[in-house]
Scaffold this active site. Structure first.
Site, PDB file in Angstrom:
ATOM      1  N   ARG A 115      35.777  19.457  -1.687  1.00 34.98           N
ATOM      2  CA  ARG A 115      35.703  18.231  -0.877  1.00 34.98           C
ATOM      3  C   ARG A 115      36.979  18.187  -0.061  1.00 34.98           C
ATOM      4  O   ARG A 115      38.079  18.084  -0.616  1.00 34.98           O
ATOM      5  CB  ARG A 115      35.586  17.017  -1.800  1.00 34.98           C
ATOM      6  CG  ARG A 115      35.477  15.665  -1.087  1.00 34.98           C
ATOM      7  CD  ARG A 115      35.341  14.571  -2.130  1.00 34.98           C
ATOM      8  NE  ARG A 115      35.364  13.236  -1.572  1.00 34.98           N
ATOM      9  CZ  ARG A 115      34.297  12.541  -1.224  1.00 34.98           C
ATOM     10  NH1 ARG A 115      33.097  13.072  -1.361  1.00 34.98           N
ATOM     11  NH2 ARG A 115      34.408  11.314  -0.741  1.00 34.98           N
ATOM     12  N   HIS A 142      27.961  16.072   5.031  1.00 34.80           N
ATOM     13  CA  HIS A 142      27.920  15.689   3.615  1.00 34.80           C
ATOM     14  C   HIS A 142      26.537  16.059   3.062  1.00 34.80           C
ATOM     15  O   HIS A 142      25.723  15.191   2.745  1.00 34.80           O
ATOM     16  CB  HIS A 142      28.175  14.193   3.483  1.00 34.80           C
ATOM     17  CG  HIS A 142      28.607  13.743   2.123  1.00 34.80           C
ATOM     18  ND1 HIS A 142      28.627  14.589   1.023  1.00 34.80           N
ATOM     19  CD2 HIS A 142      29.019  12.521   1.658  1.00 34.80           C
ATOM     20  CE1 HIS A 142      29.035  13.919  -0.043  1.00 34.80           C
ATOM     21  NE2 HIS A 142      29.281  12.675   0.324  1.00 34.80           N
ATOM     22  N   GLN A 145      25.051  14.582  -0.250  1.00 38.01           N
ATOM     23  CA  GLN A 145      24.604  13.201  -0.108  1.00 38.01           C
ATOM     24  C   GLN A 145      23.184  13.150   0.447  1.00 38.01           C
ATOM     25  O   GLN A 145      22.345  12.356   0.001  1.00 38.01           O
ATOM     26  CB  GLN A 145      25.547  12.443   0.818  1.00 38.01           C
ATOM     27  CG  GLN A 145      25.151  10.985   1.031  1.00 38.01           C
ATOM     28  CD  GLN A 145      25.246  10.168  -0.243  1.00 38.01           C
ATOM     29  OE1 GLN A 145      26.278  10.173  -0.896  1.00 38.01           O
ATOM     30  NE2 GLN A 145      24.176   9.468  -0.595  1.00 38.01           N
ATOM     31  N   ASP A 233      26.924   3.411   7.062  1.00 39.28           N
ATOM     32  CA  ASP A 233      28.061   3.930   6.306  1.00 39.28           C
ATOM     33  C   ASP A 233      29.285   3.106   6.699  1.00 39.28           C
ATOM     34  O   ASP A 233      29.256   2.329   7.663  1.00 39.28           O
ATOM     35  CB  ASP A 233      28.281   5.410   6.625  1.00 39.28           C
ATOM     36  CG  ASP A 233      29.199   6.112   5.631  1.00 39.28           C
ATOM     37  OD1 ASP A 233      29.614   5.475   4.638  1.00 39.28           O
ATOM     38  OD2 ASP A 233      29.508   7.292   5.856  1.00 39.28           O
ATOM     39  N   CYS A 276      25.729   5.388   1.466  1.00 37.29           N
ATOM     40  CA  CYS A 276      26.253   6.379   0.522  1.00 37.29           C
ATOM     41  C   CYS A 276      27.375   5.828  -0.352  1.00 37.29           C
ATOM     42  O   CYS A 276      27.749   6.475  -1.330  1.00 37.29           O
ATOM     43  CB  CYS A 276      26.710   7.623   1.265  1.00 37.29           C
ATOM     44  SG  CYS A 276      28.151   7.396   2.329  1.00 37.29           S
ATOM     45  N   ARG A 304      22.824  11.239  -6.785  1.00 29.60           N
ATOM     46  CA  ARG A 304      23.826  12.273  -6.539  1.00 29.60           C
ATOM     47  C   ARG A 304      23.930  13.190  -7.755  1.00 29.60           C
ATOM     48  O   ARG A 304      24.058  14.413  -7.616  1.00 29.60           O
ATOM     49  CB  ARG A 304      25.197  11.630  -6.241  1.00 29.60           C
ATOM     50  CG  ARG A 304      25.316  10.936  -4.906  1.00 29.60           C
ATOM     51  CD  ARG A 304      25.301  11.909  -3.742  1.00 29.60           C
ATOM     52  NE  ARG A 304      26.336  12.919  -3.851  1.00 29.60           N
ATOM     53  CZ  ARG A 304      27.622  12.736  -3.500  1.00 29.60           C
ATOM     54  NH1 ARG A 304      28.018  11.573  -3.016  1.00 29.60           N
ATOM     55  NH2 ARG A 304      28.486  13.720  -3.618  1.00 29.60           N
TER      56      ARG A 304
END
Length: 319
Positions: A115, A142, A145, A233, A276, A304
């Protein structure tokens, strides 16, 4: 000797590692296989501890709650061992190249999740690693996700192919992965963003060339009208808190893009709301929406865990 160990022993050998870097790297059938494995894991059908004896390194150059916990728990539940590495504890923070880091870690572990801010760092890691590298988030995408988001939509509303998904807000890394997902899973994606925060045109062009229907607008109502899923988001991502450019602040640009109950009324009557997380109530979404009956954000967060199990099982050839 396990197949993964055999792969590591043959650095640069016959079978390349199964990296999971971008959704665009895969055909839909492969992504569907990962989602099938995720669904099996969620319903408890994966019971033989398929990652027993295997170690996955988790490298964090950005803070994390869901990515760290879901990967660490998922690896443990599959019988493996998660080795969490913070960038400040690694020699890469003191100048060691990602290529050297990749070569060293490949001698120790069976897969690497990273990440990071800079997509070039994970690309370099994957170029030199002889074990699978998984993208846990970069500045441009991502994908883990999105696997959870598709899984969540289909649990609540059936197949996503042919449906309309509306993105409202910043054309950020998650939005860019939604564009890739639209091309791979066959749904229409409408993105309502300020002109200054639109996703890269080259990515939109790629998705359209793949047959995807991608619609860009500055009008949130136009994007949301009739959509089965509305997504947003945070307006300010981690490490983007300051802007010394003199340009209008992101909050000013995005204020008209808050997902409110009034906006949701333009969506399909059975539309769901996704985010998310982490969320900022009163900024990108009203509390009445994210805490209301259309919200599936906590199912999405749980997924997830399951989606990443599917990715891990596929990447390690254990599914």
């Amino acid at each position: 000797m396990s197949s993964v160990v055999a792969l590591k022993a043959g650095s640069g050998g016959d079978t390349p590692p199964r990296h999971f870097l971008e959704l665009m790297d895969f055909e839909q059938t492969t992504l569907r296989r990962m989602l099938d494995l995720a669904a099996q894991a969620k319903r408890g059908a994966v019971t033989n501890r398929p990652l027993a004896g295997r170690t996955v390194a988790l490298i964090f150059e950005k803070p994390s709650t869901r990515t760290r916990v879901s990967f660490e728990v998922g690896i443990t539940q599959l019988g493996g061992h998660a080795l969490v590495l913070s960038s400040k504890d690694m020699q890469s923070s003191r100048g060691e190249s990602m290529s050297d880091t990749a070569k060293v870690l490949s001698r120790y572990v069976d897969a690497i999740m990273m990440r990071t801010h800079d997509v070039n760092r994970i690309r370099e890691l994957a170029t030199y690693a002889t074990v699978p590298v998984i993208n846990g988030l970069t500045d441009i995408s991502h994908p883990c996700q999105l696997m959870a988001d598709v899984l969540t939509f289909e649990e609540h509303r059936g197949p996503i192919a042919g449906q309309v998904v509306a993105w409202v807000g910043d054309g950020n890394n998650v939005a860019q992965s939604f564009i890739q997902a639209a091309a791979r899973f066959g749904f229409t994606l409408r993105l309502a963003t300020p002109e200054a925060l639109r996703p890269p045109q080259a990515l939109v062009d790629w998705a359209r060339a793949q047959g995807a229907t991608i619609e860009l607008t500055s009008d949130p109502v136009e994007a949301v009208r009739g959509a089965r899923c509305v997504v947003t988001d945070a307006w300010v991502s981690m490490n983007d808190e300051t802007d010394d450019s003199g340009a209008p602040s992101r909050h000013n640009l995005l204020a008209p893009y808050q997902v409110t109950e009034a906006l949701m009324r333009h969506a399909a009557p059975d539309a769901i709301f996704q985010h998310c997380l982490p969320a900022h109530r009163g900024e990108e979404v009203a509390a009445e929406v994210i805490d209301g009956p259309q919200s599936v954000v906590f199912d999405e967060a749980e997924n997830r865990l399951h989606a990443q199990k599917g990715v891990l099982l596929w990447a390690l050839g254990a599914g």
